[in-house]
Design a protein around this motif. Structure first.
Motif, short mmCIF file in Angstrom:
data_model
loop_
_atom_site.label_atom_id
_atom_site.label_comp_id
_atom_site.label_asym_id
_atom_site.label_seq_id
_atom_site.Cartn_x
_atom_site.Cartn_y
_atom_site.Cartn_z
N UNK A 171 -2.90 13.83 -16.59
CA UNK A 171 -2.61 14.05 -15.17
C UNK A 171 -3.83 14.64 -14.47
N UNK A 172 -4.53 15.53 -15.17
CA UNK A 172 -5.75 16.10 -14.58
C UNK A 172 -6.78 15.00 -14.32
N UNK A 173 -7.01 14.16 -15.32
CA UNK A 173 -7.99 13.08 -15.15
C UNK A 173 -7.56 12.15 -14.02
N UNK A 174 -6.29 11.75 -14.04
CA UNK A 174 -5.83 10.81 -13.01
C UNK A 174 -5.83 11.46 -11.62
N UNK A 175 -5.60 12.76 -11.55
CA UNK A 175 -5.66 13.44 -10.26
C UNK A 175 -7.10 13.51 -9.76
N UNK A 176 -8.03 13.74 -10.68
CA UNK A 176 -9.45 13.76 -10.29
C UNK A 176 -9.83 12.39 -9.72
N UNK A 216 -1.72 11.52 -6.95
CA UNK A 216 -2.05 12.33 -5.79
C UNK A 216 -1.63 13.77 -6.07
N UNK A 217 -2.57 14.70 -6.07
CA UNK A 217 -2.21 16.09 -6.38
C UNK A 217 -1.46 16.75 -5.22
N UNK A 218 -0.69 17.79 -5.54
CA UNK A 218 0.01 18.55 -4.49
C UNK A 218 -0.95 19.48 -3.78
N UNK A 219 -1.94 19.96 -4.50
CA UNK A 219 -2.92 20.88 -3.90
C UNK A 219 -4.24 20.72 -4.63
N UNK A 220 -5.29 21.16 -3.93
CA UNK A 220 -6.60 21.16 -4.57
C UNK A 220 -7.53 20.10 -4.02
N UNK A 221 -8.79 20.30 -4.30
CA UNK A 221 -9.81 19.34 -3.86
C UNK A 221 -10.61 18.85 -5.06
N UNK A 245 2.97 18.88 -9.49
CA UNK A 245 4.31 19.02 -10.07
C UNK A 245 5.02 17.68 -9.97
N UNK A 246 5.76 17.34 -11.00
CA UNK A 246 6.59 16.13 -10.97
C UNK A 246 8.05 16.55 -10.91
N UNK A 247 8.85 15.77 -10.18
CA UNK A 247 10.27 16.08 -10.06
C UNK A 247 10.50 17.12 -8.97
N UNK A 248 11.75 17.54 -8.84
CA UNK A 248 12.06 18.53 -7.82
C UNK A 248 13.10 19.51 -8.33
N UNK A 249 13.15 20.63 -7.66
CA UNK A 249 14.12 21.70 -7.96
C UNK A 249 14.09 22.09 -9.44
N UNK A 268 0.82 -1.21 0.00
CA UNK A 268 0.00 0.00 0.00
C UNK A 268 0.86 1.26 0.00
N UNK A 269 1.94 1.24 0.79
CA UNK A 269 2.85 2.39 0.81
C UNK A 269 3.47 2.61 -0.57
N UNK A 270 3.86 1.51 -1.20
CA UNK A 270 4.47 1.61 -2.54
C UNK A 270 3.46 2.15 -3.55
N UNK A 271 2.22 1.67 -3.42
CA UNK A 271 1.17 2.13 -4.33
C UNK A 271 0.92 3.63 -4.14
N UNK A 272 0.91 4.05 -2.87
CA UNK A 272 0.68 5.46 -2.58
C UNK A 272 1.83 6.32 -3.14
N UNK A 273 3.04 5.82 -2.99
CA UNK A 273 4.19 6.55 -3.52
C UNK A 273 4.11 6.60 -5.07
N UNK A 274 3.70 5.49 -5.65
CA UNK A 274 3.54 5.46 -7.12
C UNK A 274 2.50 6.49 -7.56
N UNK A 275 1.44 6.64 -6.75
CA UNK A 275 0.42 7.64 -7.09
C UNK A 275 0.98 9.05 -6.94
N UNK A 276 1.83 9.23 -5.94
CA UNK A 276 2.43 10.56 -5.76
C UNK A 276 3.38 10.88 -6.92
N UNK A 277 4.12 9.85 -7.37
CA UNK A 277 5.06 10.05 -8.47
C UNK A 277 4.38 10.02 -9.84
N UNK A 278 3.10 9.61 -9.83
CA UNK A 278 2.36 9.55 -11.09
C UNK A 278 2.76 8.38 -11.97
N UNK A 279 3.22 7.28 -11.36
CA UNK A 279 3.68 6.14 -12.16
C UNK A 279 2.85 4.88 -11.92
N UNK A 280 1.70 5.03 -11.27
CA UNK A 280 0.93 3.83 -10.92
C UNK A 280 0.55 3.01 -12.15
#
Lengths: 266, 350
Positions: free
Chosen positions: B75-80, B85-90, B39-43, A251-263
């Motif tokens: 990304x918009x569709x998948x965030x919805x 997981x979006x950085x901000x927004x509902x 946002x994807x990536x950092x810095x 679940x943690x890996x899945x959540x991280x994948x969702x955060x990175x957008x790679x799920x």
């Protein structure tokens, strides 16, 4: 033709269970080549091990053949359960169906659990055939109390299901590393042969306690209720603990994948 | 007209002229998004995929999502949907916060995110419909009639008991779409639903999709590179560029917003000398001569049009026909994003 007037009934967990188990059954019976291939490979591998070992070790191997048969039986069970879970998760990612499972009112957890049950049953059936053939090849007999064997074996490989979920989680994050994760299967040999009763802490490793109890049950004929309560509690604790930990990691890996957008990427 | 000019000239997305049934005004939005950012990536390597996107889609609407590659559509569709997981927004679906109560929200939703690889190829077509209806929260026997209709509507009835892996790519695409419509989801997201289909299948799918959506009162968000699909199926179009919404309106309003006041004139006696005089005073966007007839397109407003006809009258030019030039959705898209037809681009990484 109108599509409007369908009165639907909400699906409950019973419907979900039927759907998932039926899907697993269909794939098992419709594509038997995979199961048959694994079965043949396991028997040939064991035959090579047995006849090759007898040529090299002679009487020493014959004296310990029951332990080897039981250990090999548990290893085929473990490999079957582990690879089916970890490979299955990788396939779901590849097919885009993992996302669809997550996006449901049930979520992926009950589906994963039901799939785990189906995989264990399937693996048990295949491994039982392998066990029977091994007994014929080696001319050995074992004490087979069905209740004890099934309970101890299932609890033993439950901890391996946890490892499968953890490996599946790593696949979700890093993709295409299934071959590397499959190498872990050879680590099961070490866990199965760990001296669980001699070194106290090893009994808390996955498979170790189960292996020790299964040896006693199948070689010495010890019944389930004849084991010390502490030994059974350790078996149940490691099974539930590793399964829970593995699923948590998934679940943690899945959540991280969702955060990175790679799920859904593969 | 640039996207900023368009935004200034039109109203906000929440009060556009989208046709909405009056009796639905009190209902919560089917989809309500506020301040969505990712946002994807950092810095220095960070890429803003979605930048403060807000939108509201009413129940029963069919909304097209257009944009060039990397615009942030997927990304918009998948965030919805919570798959990113979006950085901000509902995000609220049918009034339910997706982040707080995903299970409740997902009872209303299904999505075709990966095109043809969105179901189980080892199962038959019908088995897929039953399986995905069940995990979508509907007992499959109770919607068996619906599944039969879907099989008919998508020309899959003859293949109902065939494993999906044996079907053509176009048929797999239809199975994927049918499996999304197999449950009780009242909000569906379709990413490139006609990708890989031949012309006839695409037309069938467009027609049936529109019909199913209307009959079941579904809310649909369709992301596609095929503007003909968007124009044929959608009530409203959202155009994204660089992670932001640059236009959000009905197809009709978008066309009107980009009305170039161009006129197309044909004449049997418009000679080169006259054409040169016209070019000196007006913005001639196109001129062709064929079989003794010259066709000229001139971008000008109505006052300019009177000046133009006066000039032609002075030179005794006979006009065979005069017509206003209507921009299509593709021209609107090019104006807003500065991109050519997105079908001419490569794969969409996000």
């Amino acid at each position: 033709m109108s599509d409007a007037p369908t009165e639907s009934r909400p699906a409950g967990y019973l419907d979900l269970s039927k759907a998932v188990l039926y899907r697993e059954y269909l794939i098992f019976v419709r594509y038997p080549a995979n199961a048959a291939g694994g079965l043949v490979f396991s028997i040939v591998f064991f035959a090579l091990l047995f006849y090759g070992g007898r040529m090299l070790a002679g009487q020493a191997l014959t004296d310990s053949i029951e332990g080897i048969v039981v250990g090999y039986f548990l290893w085929t069970l473990s490999v079957g359960a582990y690879s089916s879970i970890s490979n299955d998760i990788g396939s779901e990612v590849q097919w885009g169906t993992l996302e669809r499972h997550i996006m449901t009112p049930f979520g992926f957890a009950p589906v994963a659990l039901l799939k785990g049950v189906a995989k264990v049953v399937r693996t048990f059936l295949i491994s039982s055939v392998i066990l029977g053939i091994m007994l014929v090849i080696t001319g050995t007999s074992l004490q087979l109390n069905l209740l004890t064997t099934v309970v101890v074996a299932v609890l033993s490989i439950t901890s391996v299901l946890g490892l499968g979920f953890a490996a599946g989680g790593i696949s979700v994050l890093y993709k295409r590393i299934g071959n590397w994760l499959n190498l872990l299967q050879f680590g099961f040999i070490v866990l199965i042969s760990a001296p669980a009763f001699d070194l106290g802490w090893t009994r808390f490793l996955p498979l170790a306690q189960g292996s020790a109890l299964l040896q006693r049950a199948m070689i010495d004929g010890t019944r389930l209720w004849e084991f010390p309560l502490v030994d059974l509690l350790v078996l149940v604790g490691t099974a539930v603990g590793y399964l829970g930990l593995g699923y948590l990691l998934f679940q943690r890996a899945t959540r991280r994948a969702r955060r990175l957008g790679v799920l859904g990427d593969y | 007209m640039t996207s900023d000019q368009y935004a200034a000239a039109t109203r906000s997305p929440t009060d556009t002229d989208v046709e909405r049934p009056a009796d639905r005004s009190a209902e919560p939005a089917a989809i309500a998004v506020e301040g969505l950012s990712k946002r994807f990536g950092s810095d220095d390597d960070a890429v803003t995929a979605v930048d403060d996107v807000s939108l509201r889609i009413e129940p029963g609407s069919v909304v097209g999502l257009l944009g060039p590659n990397g615009a942030g559509k997927t990304t918009t569709i998948k965030s919805i949907l919570g798959m990113v997981l979006p950085d901000a927004g509902t995000v609220r679906i049918q009034g339910i916060d997706v982040a707080e109560n995903p299970r409740q929200a997902y009872a209303h939703v299904d999505a075709m995110l990966e095109g043809a690889r969105n179901d189980y190829w080892r199962l038959t077509v019908r088995e897929n419909l039953r399986y995905f209806a069940t995990i979508g929260g509907v007992a499959p026997d109770s919607v068996a009639d619906r599944h039969d209709r879907l099989l008919d509507q998508f020309d899959l009835a003859a293949k109902a008991d065939e494993p999906v892996r044996n079907l053509s790519r176009g048929m797999k695409q239809k199975v994927s779409l049918a499996s999304v419509l197999a449950s009780d989801a009242d909000v569906v997201f379709l990413d490139e639903p006609t990708l890989g289909l031949d012309v006839e299948s695409s037309l069938t799918l467009r027609r049936e999709l529109r019909r199913i959506v209307e009959e079941r009162g579904l809310t649909a968000v369709i992301s596609s590179h095929d503007m003909d699909v968007i124009e044929a199926v959608c009530d409203r179009v959202i155009i994204m560029n660089d992670g932001r919404i640059v236009a959000d309106d009905t197809v009709t309003n978008l066309r009107q917003g980009f009305e170039t006041s161009a006129f197309r004139l044909t004449s049997p006696d418009l000679d080169a000398d006259t054409l040169s005089a016209v070019r000196q005073r007006f913005d001639v966007t196109d001129a062709t001569a064929r079989e003794g007839t010259t066709t000229v397109e001139v971008a000008t407003d109505s006052d300019g049009f009177y000046d133009l006809t006066a000039l032609l009258r002075e030179r005794d030019v006979t006009l065979a026909s005069v017509a206003t030039v209507e921009p299509d959705l593709e021209e609107v898209f090019v104006e807003l994003t500065g991109e050519r037809d997105p079908r001419h681009n490569g794969g969409d990484p996000r």
